[in-house]
Write a protein that holds these residues in place. Structure first.
Motif, PDB file in Angstrom:
ATOM      1  N   ALA A 113       1.264   7.164   9.066  1.00  0.00           N
ATOM      2  CA  ALA A 113       1.165   5.787   9.603  1.00  0.00           C
ATOM      3  C   ALA A 113      -0.303   5.432   9.864  1.00  0.00           C
ATOM      4  N   GLU A 114      -1.079   6.405  10.375  1.00  0.00           N
ATOM      5  CA  GLU A 114      -2.493   6.117  10.640  1.00  0.00           C
ATOM      6  C   GLU A 114      -3.254   5.865   9.324  1.00  0.00           C
ATOM      7  N   ILE A 115      -2.977   6.712   8.345  1.00  0.00           N
ATOM      8  CA  ILE A 115      -3.650   6.538   7.041  1.00  0.00           C
ATOM      9  C   ILE A 115      -3.286   5.158   6.467  1.00  0.00           C
ATOM     10  N   ASN A 116      -2.004   4.811   6.546  1.00  0.00           N
ATOM     11  CA  ASN A 116      -1.557   3.533   5.981  1.00  0.00           C
ATOM     12  C   ASN A 116      -2.089   2.323   6.743  1.00  0.00           C
ATOM     13  N   ALA A 117      -2.342   2.506   8.025  1.00  0.00           N
ATOM     14  CA  ALA A 117      -2.933   1.401   8.794  1.00  0.00           C
ATOM     15  C   ALA A 117      -4.383   1.187   8.345  1.00  0.00           C
ATOM     16  N   LEU A 118      -5.048   2.268   7.973  1.00  0.00           N
ATOM     17  CA  LEU A 118      -6.473   2.174   7.586  1.00  0.00           C
ATOM     18  C   LEU A 118      -6.649   1.847   6.102  1.00  0.00           C
ATOM     19  N   LYS A 119      -5.640   2.212   5.290  1.00  0.00           N
ATOM     20  CA  LYS A 119      -5.675   1.959   3.832  1.00  0.00           C
ATOM     21  C   LYS A 119      -7.010   2.329   3.187  1.00  0.00           C
ATOM     22  N   PRO A 120      -7.389   3.587   3.271  1.00  0.00           N
ATOM     23  CA  PRO A 120      -8.674   3.965   2.672  1.00  0.00           C
ATOM     24  C   PRO A 120      -8.648   3.890   1.140  1.00  0.00           C
ATOM     25  N   ASN A 121      -9.820   3.732   0.552  1.00  0.00           N
ATOM     26  CA  ASN A 121      -9.895   3.833  -0.898  1.00  0.00           C
ATOM     27  C   ASN A 121      -9.581   5.264  -1.338  1.00  0.00           C
ATOM     28  N   VAL A 122     -10.180   6.225  -0.643  1.00  0.00           N
ATOM     29  CA  VAL A 122     -10.016   7.626  -1.044  1.00  0.00           C
ATOM     30  C   VAL A 122      -9.470   8.443   0.124  1.00  0.00           C
TER      31      VAL A 122
END
Ligand code: UDP
Length: 252
Positions: free
Chosen positions: A151-160
């Motif tokens: 959920a944290e990764i998806n909230a930030l939506k990083p390129n890599v």
């Protein structure tokens, strides 16, 4: 069109480190958060893939696979399709960090012991002041905690998204969550943060150049001997197998 060498069923791209960076950039631009997979197969991956069909299949699904080990380089020569250069995991990682520093691509570091990805970030920021590392999380989360991590990764939506959980866990983790991760690319990263955080020292450049980095790592981490026993078996296999492009699970 990808220029690929297939070793015991595992495809690996014939590219330089710079080209690997360019391909990653292209994937970032085209992905639209569809989590393209990037792996760095070495001899251990390839041997493991001979006994684990799921792993074997997922290694074939990468959009980019960089040649990470001396065994892979030898296999390329034996097929008369030499790789342009060996690209150690950390070298590819630094290439992407440099691109982030220049162009602002956002990066998330997942994996390593608690405090390690944070320390790696801190050290990298000293060298690359504009590097855009937008999140970090250690790699020892429970299945319950995993939901929050995603959920944290998806909230930030990083390129890599770099994932350092060791092989084969990191590639399996990326493939398992590929369809829920809202990142442009996810790259398996092995022990790179440990180097970047200063926890483990990398081999001097001359040792890397003569292809003996594996011996240096063995001296620093003797427990790796168990994993490395596959290396001579790999070499024998590629020397004596009739068609070294075919792996165990390929139909004849
Ligand atoms: N690791 C992790 N979670 C795990 C298992 C491993 O975060 O459940 C990390 C470990 O701390 C180390 C990395 O994954 O930083 C694996 O490094 P290794 O040296 O095995 O990788 P290699 O570079 O050899 O592929």
């Amino acid at each position: 069109m990808r220029d690929i060498v297939t070793i015991l069923g595992v495809p690996i791209d014939r590219i330089t480190k710079k080209e690997a960076g360019e391909i990653t950039e292209k994937l970032i631009k085209e992905s639209n958060k569809t989590c393209k997979m990037i792996f760095a197969p070495n001899t251990e991956f390839i041997m493991y893939a001979q006994k684990d069909k799921q792993y074997y299949e997922l290694l074939k699904k990468s959009e980019l696979s960089t040649p990470d080990s001396i065994g892979v380089i030898i296999a390329g020569k034996l097929q008369h399709k030499p790789f342009k250069e060996r690209i150690p995991g950390q070298a590819y990682f630094r290439e992407i960090i440099e691109l982030s520093n220049e162009k602002g691509y956002s990066i998330y570091l997942l994996g390593g012991e608690e405090g390690i990805p944070e320390k790696a970030k801190e050290n990298l920021q000293k060298i690359y002041p504009n590097v855009n590392i937008i999140g970090t999380h250690h790699g020892y989360f429970t299945p319950e905690e995993e939901k929050d991590v995603i959920a944290e990764i998806n909230a930030l939506k990083p390129n890599v998204l770099f994932v350092a959980l060791g092989a084969p866990k990191q590639e399996k983790w990326i493939a398992e969550h590929q369809h829920e991760l809202q990142v442009d690319v996810a790259a398996g990263q092995g022990g790179t943060y440990d180097y970047e955080a200063g926890k483990i020292k990398r081999a001097p450049v001359w040792i890397q150049k003569i292809g003996m980095e594996w011996l240096w790592r063995l001296i620093l981490q003797p427990s790796r001997i168990i994993r490395m026993r596959v290396l001579p078996i790999f070499l024998l296999k590629i020397l004596f197998t009739k068609d070294i492009t075919k792996g165990k699970f390929d139909k004849e």
